[in-house]
Design a protein around this motif. Structure first.
Motif, mmCIF file in Angstrom:
data_model
loop_
_atom_site.group_PDB
_atom_site.id
_atom_site.type_symbol
_atom_site.label_atom_id
_atom_site.label_comp_id
_atom_site.label_asym_id
_atom_site.label_seq_id
_atom_site.Cartn_x
_atom_site.Cartn_y
_atom_site.Cartn_z
ATOM 1 N N GLU A 1 0.761 -1.235 -0.044
ATOM 2 C CA GLU A 1 -0.055 -0.036 0.053
ATOM 3 C C GLU A 1 0.871 1.266 -0.227
ATOM 4 N N ALA A 2 1.981 1.285 0.730
ATOM 5 C CA ALA A 2 2.787 2.413 0.821
ATOM 6 C C ALA A 2 3.531 2.529 -0.584
ATOM 7 N N LEU A 3 3.714 1.333 -1.231
ATOM 8 C CA LEU A 3 4.518 1.492 -2.581
ATOM 9 C C LEU A 3 3.316 2.186 -3.639
ATOM 10 N N ARG A 4 2.224 1.730 -3.400
ATOM 11 C CA ARG A 4 1.163 2.354 -4.227
ATOM 12 C C ARG A 4 1.026 3.973 -4.142
ATOM 13 N N GLU A 5 0.972 4.185 -2.664
ATOM 14 C CA GLU A 5 0.945 5.733 -2.585
ATOM 15 C C GLU A 5 2.145 6.518 -2.859
ATOM 16 N N ILE A 6 3.253 5.954 -2.939
ATOM 17 C CA ILE A 6 4.435 6.602 -3.455
ATOM 18 C C ILE A 6 4.346 6.521 -5.046
ATOM 19 N N SER A 7 3.961 5.654 -5.611
ATOM 20 C CA SER A 7 4.068 5.634 -7.223
ATOM 21 C C SER A 7 2.635 6.682 -7.423
ATOM 22 N N ALA A 8 1.613 6.699 -6.976
ATOM 23 C CA ALA A 8 0.740 7.718 -7.276
ATOM 24 C C ALA A 8 1.137 9.154 -7.322
ATOM 25 N N LYS B 1 3.115 10.032 -10.097
ATOM 26 C CA LYS B 1 2.294 9.979 -11.154
ATOM 27 C C LYS B 1 2.642 9.069 -12.203
ATOM 28 N N GLU B 2 2.984 7.854 -11.894
ATOM 29 C CA GLU B 2 3.032 6.735 -12.558
ATOM 30 C C GLU B 2 1.909 5.933 -13.055
ATOM 31 N N VAL B 3 1.955 5.353 -14.458
ATOM 32 C CA VAL B 3 0.756 4.978 -15.027
ATOM 33 C C VAL B 3 0.548 3.594 -14.007
ATOM 34 N N PRO B 4 -0.647 3.269 -13.318
ATOM 35 C CA PRO B 4 -0.881 2.363 -12.443
ATOM 36 C C PRO B 4 -1.085 1.038 -13.241
ATOM 37 N N GLY B 5 -0.826 -0.303 -12.451
ATOM 38 C CA GLY B 5 -1.139 -1.371 -13.056
ATOM 39 C C GLY B 5 -2.533 -2.106 -12.328
ATOM 40 N N ARG B 6 -2.569 -3.263 -12.035
ATOM 41 C CA ARG B 6 -3.663 -3.972 -11.660
ATOM 42 C C ARG B 6 -3.881 -3.249 -10.137
ATOM 43 N N ARG B 7 -5.198 -3.090 -10.147
ATOM 44 C CA ARG B 7 -5.833 -2.290 -8.897
ATOM 45 C C ARG B 7 -4.917 -1.042 -8.494
ATOM 46 N N GLY B 8 -4.474 -0.413 -9.415
ATOM 47 C CA GLY B 8 -3.658 0.691 -8.921
ATOM 48 C C GLY B 8 -2.166 0.766 -8.234
ATOM 49 N N TYR B 9 -1.896 -0.550 -8.417
ATOM 50 C CA TYR B 9 -0.470 -1.020 -7.798
ATOM 51 C C TYR B 9 0.544 -0.726 -8.953
ATOM 52 N N PRO B 10 1.675 -0.328 -8.756
ATOM 53 C CA PRO B 10 2.745 0.019 -9.441
ATOM 54 C C PRO B 10 3.133 -1.150 -10.586
ATOM 55 N N PRO C 1 7.331 -14.292 5.082
ATOM 56 C CA PRO C 1 6.433 -13.226 4.737
ATOM 57 C C PRO C 1 4.986 -13.244 5.147
ATOM 58 N N ILE C 2 4.364 -12.534 5.736
ATOM 59 C CA ILE C 2 2.852 -12.620 6.133
ATOM 60 C C ILE C 2 2.119 -11.517 5.567
ATOM 61 N N LEU C 3 1.127 -11.714 4.671
ATOM 62 C CA LEU C 3 0.291 -10.808 4.168
ATOM 63 C C LEU C 3 -1.238 -11.048 4.255
ATOM 64 N N THR C 4 -2.076 -10.017 4.415
ATOM 65 C CA THR C 4 -3.506 -10.048 4.490
ATOM 66 C C THR C 4 -4.123 -9.895 3.139
ATOM 67 N N MET C 5 -4.825 -10.869 2.914
ATOM 68 C CA MET C 5 -5.485 -10.588 1.473
ATOM 69 C C MET C 5 -6.804 -9.835 1.688
ATOM 70 N N THR D 1 -6.477 -13.979 -5.497
ATOM 71 C CA THR D 1 -6.173 -13.469 -6.825
ATOM 72 C C THR D 1 -5.964 -12.125 -6.725
ATOM 73 N N HIS D 2 -5.895 -11.472 -5.664
ATOM 74 C CA HIS D 2 -5.578 -10.056 -5.586
ATOM 75 C C HIS D 2 -4.114 -9.913 -5.877
ATOM 76 N N PRO D 3 -3.445 -9.000 -6.476
ATOM 77 C CA PRO D 3 -2.121 -8.809 -6.770
ATOM 78 C C PRO D 3 -0.969 -9.089 -5.747
ATOM 79 N N ILE D 4 -1.237 -8.803 -4.698
ATOM 80 C CA ILE D 4 -0.148 -9.365 -3.721
ATOM 81 C C ILE D 4 -0.041 -10.485 -3.459
ATOM 82 N N PRO D 5 -1.141 -11.266 -3.180
ATOM 83 C CA PRO D 5 -0.835 -12.850 -2.890
ATOM 84 C C PRO D 5 -0.585 -13.521 -4.085
ATOM 85 N N ASP D 6 -1.059 -12.932 -5.207
ATOM 86 C CA ASP D 6 -0.917 -13.674 -6.354
ATOM 87 C C ASP D 6 0.368 -13.371 -6.891
#
Length: 472
Positions: free
Chosen positions: A256-263, A266-275, A303-307, A313-318
């Motif tokens: 989420e922090a990576l997506r915030e910095i990417s936004a 003004k980078e072109v977003p990928g799946r669900r707004g992630y870079p 690594p532990i991640l919440t889906m 199929t969310h980009p992070i676990p995928d």
């Protein structure tokens, strides 16, 4: 030579600022920002274009006056001071002590981005790591040097499970130099207090290095926290010959922090707004796990991640599933039943499980027993689904036995105490005890020699006990 000062900020956007008319600036270079009121902040160079530099400010750009703020490029990248004295200490997302202790007297400073492992130099993971949790050790064994993530969901007890693994993880070969590097990103103060207090209370802190980034800390620190942790792990593993387990929670907050910095860039977003480079970015961290030929130490990563919305199929676990060697999945239905840890063994997978088990590693019967427990649990779940549709009267005696096995498997094998540390021998014995509820003719995945050695004595003992009860 003193770094050159600039007063040429042209733009501010979120945690980013643009500096004009720069010379000889390098990518990832550290930056010192001096505000008009004398306050100092830190940042790093994200992008360079001719005589412009895009700087990411760790503490954010609030209160920065474009006209009166000084920028100094320090000519070095972000480094972590390392030494064996890091064990037992707690650091923040910038690598500074947050446990009230003095700064670590370092042996050297290391670039937090690490040095990629040469694939030719990698050694194959093959040594069993015991976590003390039956659903991992018995059904999806983890080996030294593996990357085995835990896929969780909001409200599930992944933090408690992470703390339990940190307390209990060990190499059963008896290697004494074992350490845990624990990195928490974007967690609340309450969660941070839970981890620190739990490790101190159980004594696990003595072999643990903690890096904690709180939810109200700058988002940019969430980008550096896991890299600080992995840098410490590489030092302990490959220079101090230690076996290191790295636990990273929660990778979703990192992304989420990576997506915030990417936004903000003004980078072109990928799946669900992630870079679009999310896969590459995650790989730069996950691939820092492993073993090196000629080195005694190793890095095993959890690594532990919440889906989000429990969506695999969310980009992070995928993307994580493509890079790592399996996954442990927590199940909300088991959690509702009050079962801890709510590990769903059916979709969970350790791709290296066969490499770390067997004779002289765990026990000769481990592979056969594991396969039979999987098969019996799957058939029992099918029988229970059939009973819901057709009624129990439609089930054969064998189906009823498997349905009963499934309930007992979840209640005694999956369920265990938060502070219950089961050895691999206890886990294997528990599995054999559960198989006594199934007719022997149905145990088709276990060799006859193992049935004779491990199952028959239990059946004979049960029959003797039943006969004694009847005679009384």
């Amino acid at each position: 030579m003193l770094p050159k000062e600039y007063r040429t900020i042209s733009d501010l956007s979120g945690p980013l600022l643009v500096v004009q008319k720069t010379k000889a600036v390098r990518y990832d270079e550290l930056v010192e920002i001096e505000l008009a009121n004398g306050e100092n902040r830190r940042g790093r160079v994200l992008e360079i274009s001719s005589d412009q530099a895009l700087v990411q400010v760790f503490e954010g750009t609030d209160s920065i006056d474009i006209q009166n703020t000084k920028i100094r490029f320090l000519g070095k990248v972000l480094e972590l001071p390392v030494s064996r004295d890091m064990l037992g200490r707690v650091f923040n997302g910038r690598g500074a002590p947050m446990d009230g202790g003095s700064p670590v007297i370092s042996e050297k400073k290391v670039d937090i981005n690490g040095i990629p492992m040469n694939p030719y130099s990698r050694d194959f993971p093959s040594e069993f790591v015991q976590t003390g949790i039956s659903t991992i050790d018995g059904m999806n064994p983890m080996v030294r040097g593996q990357k085995l993530p835990i896929f969780s969901g909001s409200g599930l007890p992944h933090n408690r499970m992470a703390a339990q693994i940190a307390r209990q993880a060990s190499v059963i070969s008896g290697h004494e130099d074992f350490a845990v590097v624990f990195a928490a990103m974007g967690i609340t103060f309450e969660e941070a207090f839970f981890f620190m207090e739990d490790f101190r209370k159980t004594g696990a802190i003595q072999r643990t290095v903690m890096f904690v980034n709180l939810a109200d800390d700058p988002a940019i620190e969430r980008i550096t926290t896991p890299r600080l942790a992995l840098t410490a792990a590489e030092y302990l593993a490959f220079e101090q010959d230690m076996h290191v387990v790295v636990i990273l929670t929660d990778l979703t907050n990192y992304c989420e922090a990576l997506r915030e910095i990417s936004a903000a860039r003004k980078e072109v977003p990928g799946r669900r707004g992630y870079p679009g480079y999310l896969y590459t970015d995650l790989a730069t961290m996950y691939e820092r796990a492993g073993r090196l030929k000629g080195r005694k130490g190793s890095i095993t990563q959890i690594p532990i991640l919440t889906m989000p919305e429990d969506d695999k199929t969310h980009p992070i676990p995928d993307l994580t599933g493509y890079i790592t060697e399996g996954q442990i999945i927590l199940n909300r239905a088991l959690h509702r039943k009050g079962i801890y840890p709510p590990v769903d063994v059916m979709p969970s997978l350790s791709r290296l499980k066969d490499k770390g088990i067997g004779k002289e590693k765990t026990r000769e019967d481990h592979a056969d027993l594991m396969n039979q427990l999987f098969a019996a649990y799957a058939r029992g779940k099918e029988a229970k689904e059939l009973a819901v549709i057709l009624g129990e009267g439609a089930l054969t005696e064998e189906d009823k036995a498997f349905a009963k096995f499934t309930d007992e498997f979840e209640d005694s094998y999956v369920r265990q105490g938060e502070y219950e540390n089961r050895t691999i021998q206890e886990t294997l014995e528990l599995g054999w005890n559960l198989l006594t509820t199934i007719p022997v003719k149905e145990l088709k995945r276990i060799r006859d020699a193992y049935l004779e050695k491990y199952l028959m004595p239990r059946l004979t003992k049960e029959e003797t006990t039943e006969e004694a009860a009847v005679s009384e």
